[in-house]
Scaffold this motif. Structure first.
Motif, PDB file in Angstrom:
ATOM      1  N   ALA A 320       0.824  -1.209   0.000  1.00  0.00           N
ATOM      2  CA  ALA A 320       0.000   0.000   0.000  1.00  0.00           C
ATOM      3  C   ALA A 320       0.856   1.257   0.000  1.00  0.00           C
ATOM      4  O   ALA A 320       0.427   2.311  -0.490  1.00  0.00           O
ATOM      5  CB  ALA A 320      -0.930  -0.009   1.209  1.00  0.00           C
ATOM      6  N   SER A 321       2.077   1.171   0.530  1.00  0.00           N
ATOM      7  CA  SER A 321       2.979   2.321   0.573  1.00  0.00           C
ATOM      8  C   SER A 321       3.700   2.544  -0.754  1.00  0.00           C
ATOM      9  O   SER A 321       4.430   3.512  -0.912  1.00  0.00           O
ATOM     10  CB  SER A 321       4.017   2.132   1.682  1.00  0.00           C
ATOM     11  OG  SER A 321       5.003   1.180   1.293  1.00  0.00           O
ATOM     12  N   GLY A 322       3.515   1.621  -1.701  1.00  0.00           N
ATOM     13  CA  GLY A 322       4.182   1.731  -2.994  1.00  0.00           C
ATOM     14  C   GLY A 322       5.412   0.867  -3.128  1.00  0.00           C
ATOM     15  O   GLY A 322       6.104   0.907  -4.152  1.00  0.00           O
ATOM     16  N   THR A 323       5.697   0.052  -2.134  1.00  0.00           N
ATOM     17  CA  THR A 323       6.855  -0.845  -2.174  1.00  0.00           C
ATOM     18  C   THR A 323       6.495  -2.127  -2.910  1.00  0.00           C
ATOM     19  O   THR A 323       5.403  -2.673  -2.728  1.00  0.00           O
ATOM     20  CB  THR A 323       7.326  -1.186  -0.754  1.00  0.00           C
ATOM     21  OG1 THR A 323       7.603   0.031  -0.055  1.00  0.00           O
ATOM     22  CG2 THR A 323       8.581  -2.047  -0.789  1.00  0.00           C
ATOM     23  N   ILE A 324       7.417  -2.605  -3.729  1.00  0.00           N
ATOM     24  CA  ILE A 324       7.198  -3.839  -4.491  1.00  0.00           C
ATOM     25  C   ILE A 324       8.070  -4.941  -3.900  1.00  0.00           C
ATOM     26  O   ILE A 324       9.279  -4.749  -3.697  1.00  0.00           O
ATOM     27  CB  ILE A 324       7.539  -3.638  -5.975  1.00  0.00           C
ATOM     28  CG1 ILE A 324       6.640  -2.545  -6.568  1.00  0.00           C
ATOM     29  CG2 ILE A 324       7.385  -4.936  -6.753  1.00  0.00           C
ATOM     30  CD1 ILE A 324       7.089  -2.056  -7.920  1.00  0.00           C
ATOM     31  N   ILE A 325       7.460  -6.076  -3.611  1.00  0.00           N
ATOM     32  CA  ILE A 325       8.184  -7.220  -3.049  1.00  0.00           C
ATOM     33  C   ILE A 325       8.376  -8.266  -4.134  1.00  0.00           C
ATOM     34  O   ILE A 325       7.415  -8.694  -4.788  1.00  0.00           O
ATOM     35  CB  ILE A 325       7.417  -7.842  -1.869  1.00  0.00           C
ATOM     36  CG1 ILE A 325       7.041  -6.779  -0.836  1.00  0.00           C
ATOM     37  CG2 ILE A 325       8.241  -8.967  -1.236  1.00  0.00           C
ATOM     38  CD1 ILE A 325       8.195  -6.101  -0.167  1.00  0.00           C
ATOM     39  N   VAL A 326       9.617  -8.694  -4.314  1.00  0.00           N
ATOM     40  CA  VAL A 326       9.952  -9.783  -5.235  1.00  0.00           C
ATOM     41  C   VAL A 326      10.452 -10.947  -4.392  1.00  0.00           C
ATOM     42  O   VAL A 326      11.329 -10.759  -3.539  1.00  0.00           O
ATOM     43  CB  VAL A 326      11.033  -9.350  -6.246  1.00  0.00           C
ATOM     44  CG1 VAL A 326      11.413 -10.512  -7.151  1.00  0.00           C
ATOM     45  CG2 VAL A 326      10.546  -8.160  -7.075  1.00  0.00           C
ATOM     46  N   ALA A 327       9.899 -12.138  -4.603  1.00  0.00           N
ATOM     47  CA  ALA A 327      10.243 -13.283  -3.760  1.00  0.00           C
ATOM     48  C   ALA A 327      10.552 -14.518  -4.593  1.00  0.00           C
ATOM     49  O   ALA A 327       9.963 -14.734  -5.657  1.00  0.00           O
ATOM     50  CB  ALA A 327       9.106 -13.587  -2.784  1.00  0.00           C
ATOM     51  N   ALA A 328      11.471 -15.321  -4.087  1.00  0.00           N
ATOM     52  CA  ALA A 328      11.782 -16.611  -4.705  1.00  0.00           C
ATOM     53  C   ALA A 328      10.596 -17.553  -4.524  1.00  0.00           C
ATOM     54  O   ALA A 328      10.027 -17.652  -3.438  1.00  0.00           O
ATOM     55  CB  ALA A 328      13.029 -17.211  -4.064  1.00  0.00           C
ATOM     56  N   ALA A 329      10.222 -18.251  -5.598  1.00  0.00           N
ATOM     57  CA  ALA A 329       9.069 -19.147  -5.543  1.00  0.00           C
ATOM     58  C   ALA A 329       9.286 -20.314  -4.598  1.00  0.00           C
ATOM     59  O   ALA A 329       8.346 -20.825  -3.994  1.00  0.00           O
ATOM     60  CB  ALA A 329       8.744 -19.675  -6.940  1.00  0.00           C
ATOM     61  N   GLY A 330      10.546 -20.728  -4.442  1.00  0.00           N
ATOM     62  CA  GLY A 330      10.853 -21.873  -3.588  1.00  0.00           C
ATOM     63  C   GLY A 330      11.421 -23.020  -4.393  1.00  0.00           C
ATOM     64  O   GLY A 330      11.198 -23.138  -5.606  1.00  0.00           O
TER      65      GLY A 330
END
Length: 451
Positions: A320-330
């Motif tokens: 909501a603050s405009g931050t984008i999270i990129v995560a490893a699928a696993g």
């Protein structure tokens, strides 16, 4: 054996893939329709199915087939004792980690909740031990950490003790795992990495292990790291160093993705042993709050664990603050259930492929997969010194994080343009046309940059 099964078996044998169990090869083949399609169409279907099944075959032996949460957690924790303890130099207990629901790990009898500041007094009247309260200003959250007696150590028991309005974010102090490469091996030839994404002086965020910043590969790197654990806990270096090496490492055989970037690195993992490390969810959310407060647009999280109400809320606030999270699928395998945070809505889940655009055999799959990137046999920096070839979705996620940071830093990119549109010039569709559960929208390659 029906006609489609026979044809598929013949094709696989001719391709030199036999022997392969019929169950493995044919599990995705649809039921034979009432009316057989035209032969050319059927053969095309069979070729595509054979290609899909071939992509699932492991290139490296020894990885179990994981089909349930329990099998995933058993695999993740197989090197750990049932109860894992860390003590200080005087023998005082620092933490005790135990197995909980579905085989996940958590700090013993510790729980978290989001509360209003004036509700702490209510908790103090209950038969629980309040361990701490944390104001996460950037996320606009107040989180309380508490320990319960053994007979209250379940959601059902706590639901009878706590007021109903407090229960929505009730969560264990779960432990998350770094997505170590499944195939880090020096005897495999290391492929070149994805190439330079951009040379802009942008800022990236990472939530990972500590980085071995004293290495010569980082002599010119702008790295600021902060630990969210007690100084008394042993903190590993390997995983975070490998991630940072992809972005900033300079030296022979290295080509950093974002050589002029500033990296804000949150260290959240303590060491179990040389092959395993754990991060409590409280450290993850405090790290998120710090990075959001610092104005970081893109945060990389190459770690996995269970669905946790506290982490879910924190990620929602970050988004909501405009931050984008990129995560490893696993790296639990194609039949495994989704892992978190990658499987959360609004988190960009990344899978890994090799230079021949084959999916990493042990990558998780699912409709939450957004993108693929090179993540097999990539050259990066080893904690302690030297270079190594690493593989896994952990190595692919930083490629997407770097590329996304670059396109967001490009002032020519319209603010109203979606992330998917911003990344489309770098995208190559793989697998079935359009988004699919193996490659997501497709392969992102910075080297294809139009910049």
């Amino acid at each position: 054996m029906n006609v489609m099964k026979m044809l598929l078996s013949i094709m696989l044998i001719a391709a030199g893939l036999a022997p392969i169990s019929q169950a493995q090869v044919l599990r995705d083949v649809p039921q034979l329709p009432q009316q057989l399609p035209q032969l050319p169409e059927t053969l095309d279907q069979l070729r595509e199915n054979a290609k899909l099944e071939t992509s699932k075959l492991p290139r490296y032996p020894g990885h179990p087939v994981l089909t349930s949460i329990e099998s995933v957690t058993t695999h993740l924790t197989e090197l750990l004792p049932a109860v894992f303890e860390l003590t200080d130099a005087q023998g005082n207990l620092l933490l005790r980690e135990v197995s909980v629901e579905d085989g996940w790990r958590a700090l013993e009898r510790e729980w978290l909740m989001v509360i209003e500041a004036d509700e702490v007094q209510l908790l103090q009247k209950l038969p629980i031990e309040v361990l701490g309260q944390r104001e996460l200003a950037a996320l606009e959250l107040t989180v309380v950490r508490f320990r319960v007696p053994a007979h209250y150590d379940s959601r059902q028991a706590l639901s009878e003790l706590l007021p109903e309005f407090m229960q929505a974010t009730l969560a264990r102090q779960h432990i998350y795992f770094a997505q170590d490469s499944g195939t880090s091996a020096e005897d495999l030839p290391a492929n070149s990495n994805s190439g330079v994404a951009c040379d802009d002086p942008l800022t990236l965020g990472a939530i990972d292990t500590r980085i071995d910043t004293g290495l010569s590969y980082f002599a010119e790197a702008d790295i600021h790291q902060r630990s969210f654990l007690s100084d008394e806990l042993p903190q590993p270096l390997a995983h975070g160093t490998a991630i940072a090496g992809l972005w900033l490492g300079k030296g022979e055989e290295l080509q950093p993705l974002v050589p002029n970037a500033r990296l804000l690195a949150a260290a959240v993992f303590y060491e179990h042993n040389s092959l395993s490390q754990g991060a409590p969810v409280s450290a993850l959310i405090e790290a998120l709050d710090w990075l959001v407060a610092e104005g970081v647009r893109v945060i990389n999280m190459s770690l996995t664990g269970p669905d946790n109400a506290i982490l879910r809320v924190a990620l929602q606030r970050a988004h909501a603050s405009g931050t984008i999270i990129v995560a490893a699928a696993g790296n639990a395998g194609p039949a495994a259930p989704p892992l978190y945070p990658a499987a959360y809505d609004k988190v960009i889940a990344v899978t890994a492929v090799d230079v021949q655009q084959r999916v990493y055999p042990w990558a998780n799959r699912g409709r939450h997969i957004e993108y693929a990137a090179l993540g097999v046999d990539v050259t990066t920096v080893r904690g302690g010194g030297g270079l190594t070839a690493e593989s896994g979705t952990s190595m692919a996620a930083p490629v997407v994080s770097a590329l996304l940071s670059c396109v967001l830093a490009d002032s020519a990119a319209a603010e109203e343009t979606s992330i998917a549109d911003k990344l489309s010039p770098y995208l190559q569709d793989l697998g079935a046309p359009g988004p699919d559960p193996i490659f997501g929208r497709g392969l992102l390659t910075p080297a294809q940059s139009p910049r």
